[in-house]
Design a protein around this motif. Sequence first.
Motif, short mmCIF file in Angstrom:
data_model
loop_
_atom_site.label_atom_id
_atom_site.label_comp_id
_atom_site.label_asym_id
_atom_site.label_seq_id
_atom_site.Cartn_x
_atom_site.Cartn_y
_atom_site.Cartn_z
N ALA A 61 0.81 -1.22 0.00
CA ALA A 61 0.00 0.00 0.00
C ALA A 61 0.84 1.27 0.00
O ALA A 61 0.30 2.38 -0.05
CB ALA A 61 -0.93 0.00 1.21
N GLY A 62 2.17 1.11 0.07
CA GLY A 62 3.04 2.28 0.09
C GLY A 62 3.14 2.95 1.44
O GLY A 62 3.65 4.07 1.55
N GLN A 63 2.66 2.28 2.50
CA GLN A 63 2.73 2.85 3.84
C GLN A 63 4.06 2.52 4.52
O GLN A 63 4.37 3.06 5.57
CB GLN A 63 1.56 2.31 4.68
N SER A 64 4.82 1.61 3.93
CA SER A 64 6.17 1.26 4.40
C SER A 64 7.10 1.27 3.18
O SER A 64 6.66 1.11 2.04
CB SER A 64 6.19 -0.13 5.04
N ASP A 65 8.38 1.47 3.46
CA ASP A 65 9.37 1.49 2.38
C ASP A 65 9.96 0.11 2.12
O ASP A 65 10.46 -0.15 1.02
CB ASP A 65 10.51 2.46 2.72
N ALA A 66 9.90 -0.77 3.12
CA ALA A 66 10.51 -2.09 2.97
C ALA A 66 9.97 -3.02 4.05
O ALA A 66 9.33 -2.58 5.00
CB ALA A 66 12.03 -2.00 3.08
N SER B 80 12.91 -21.68 0.61
CA SER B 80 13.50 -20.51 -0.02
C SER B 80 14.43 -19.79 0.95
O SER B 80 14.47 -20.07 2.14
CB SER B 80 12.40 -19.56 -0.49
N SER B 81 15.16 -18.84 0.41
CA SER B 81 16.02 -17.99 1.23
C SER B 81 15.24 -16.76 1.67
O SER B 81 14.26 -16.37 1.04
CB SER B 81 17.26 -17.57 0.44
N TYR B 82 15.70 -16.13 2.76
CA TYR B 82 15.08 -14.91 3.24
C TYR B 82 15.71 -13.70 2.56
O TYR B 82 16.92 -13.69 2.31
CB TYR B 82 15.27 -14.75 4.74
N GLY B 83 14.88 -12.69 2.29
CA GLY B 83 15.39 -11.47 1.69
C GLY B 83 14.70 -10.23 2.24
O GLY B 83 13.60 -10.31 2.80
N PHE B 84 15.36 -9.10 2.07
CA PHE B 84 14.84 -7.77 2.41
C PHE B 84 14.07 -7.29 1.18
O PHE B 84 14.59 -7.32 0.07
CB PHE B 84 16.03 -6.87 2.72
N ALA B 85 12.81 -6.85 1.36
CA ALA B 85 11.94 -6.57 0.21
C ALA B 85 11.51 -5.11 0.13
O ALA B 85 11.22 -4.47 1.16
CB ALA B 85 10.70 -7.45 0.28
N VAL B 86 11.44 -4.61 -1.09
CA VAL B 86 10.85 -3.31 -1.39
C VAL B 86 9.86 -3.51 -2.53
O VAL B 86 9.88 -4.53 -3.22
CB VAL B 86 11.91 -2.26 -1.79
N ASN B 87 8.97 -2.55 -2.74
CA ASN B 87 8.05 -2.65 -3.87
C ASN B 87 8.83 -2.62 -5.17
O ASN B 87 9.86 -1.94 -5.29
CB ASN B 87 7.03 -1.50 -3.84
N LYS B 88 8.34 -3.32 -6.16
CA LYS B 88 9.04 -3.47 -7.42
C LYS B 88 9.29 -2.10 -8.06
O LYS B 88 8.38 -1.31 -8.25
CB LYS B 88 8.23 -4.35 -8.38
#
Length: 268
Positions: A103-108, A227-235
Amino acid sequence: MKSIKKLLALTFACVVAASFAACGSPAPKETASSGTASSAGPDAGKTYLIATDTTFAPFEFQNESGEFVGIDMDLLAAIAKDQGFSYEIQVLGFDAAVQSLQAGQSDAVIAGMSITPERRDTFDFSEPYFDSGVVMGIKADNEEIKSYEDLRGKNVAVKTGTEGSAFAESIKAEYGFTTTYFKDSSNMYEDVISGNSAACFEDYPVLGYAVSQNVGLKIVTEKEQGSSYGFAVNKGQNTELLDMFNKGLANLKGNGKYQEILDTYIQE
């Protein structure tokens, strides 16, 4: 990643108990934290909002002092310090954290989030920072369930939006069980301990950590490939933050800090 032989004994039982007691009250919405370094990052004036889970030990959880700690929290703090950026943590629960990012309320998001092909359609991920997999847990004194076949006609507890829930859904028709969803690990575990569900599926370092803290569960299956864990941001968004995370992660692996953080919570 070396296989985990034994998980470091901390005080997870207290954490779970505190989490159970808090079920009737809202979880903390934010915990402010910031990184500093001798050289500022490319967007030094910005404070990034980074969403995470509420109880996912040993990756994020509250210790006896009420501090929010874990592998993800320590890793993020060290990377922010290395790269010179500031951030605030939003403690939302896993499903809510992912929704907040969309929703764009967080950066990551950093919350033991598995990198999957489906999620790559929506998010950009960092380089993997931890390799995981799924195991099945049951009540510690349960001697009847030893395999997936023993779940036939029974109910299984799973956590919304996780790889464990996806795995359970992928096999439940074959093995004839139903599923009940929970928003956090603590309530999922309690449903098994109380006997409402026969088993649960969870990422192996998380469930293994819980078992090592004598919460009343045991693991009865080998780890499924995960799977592996990753730090995520919106595409396509916050590429500068993603780049800083990757650079900081590489630096931490190079200088030994990454392994030091893992060793704080996991004994290999």
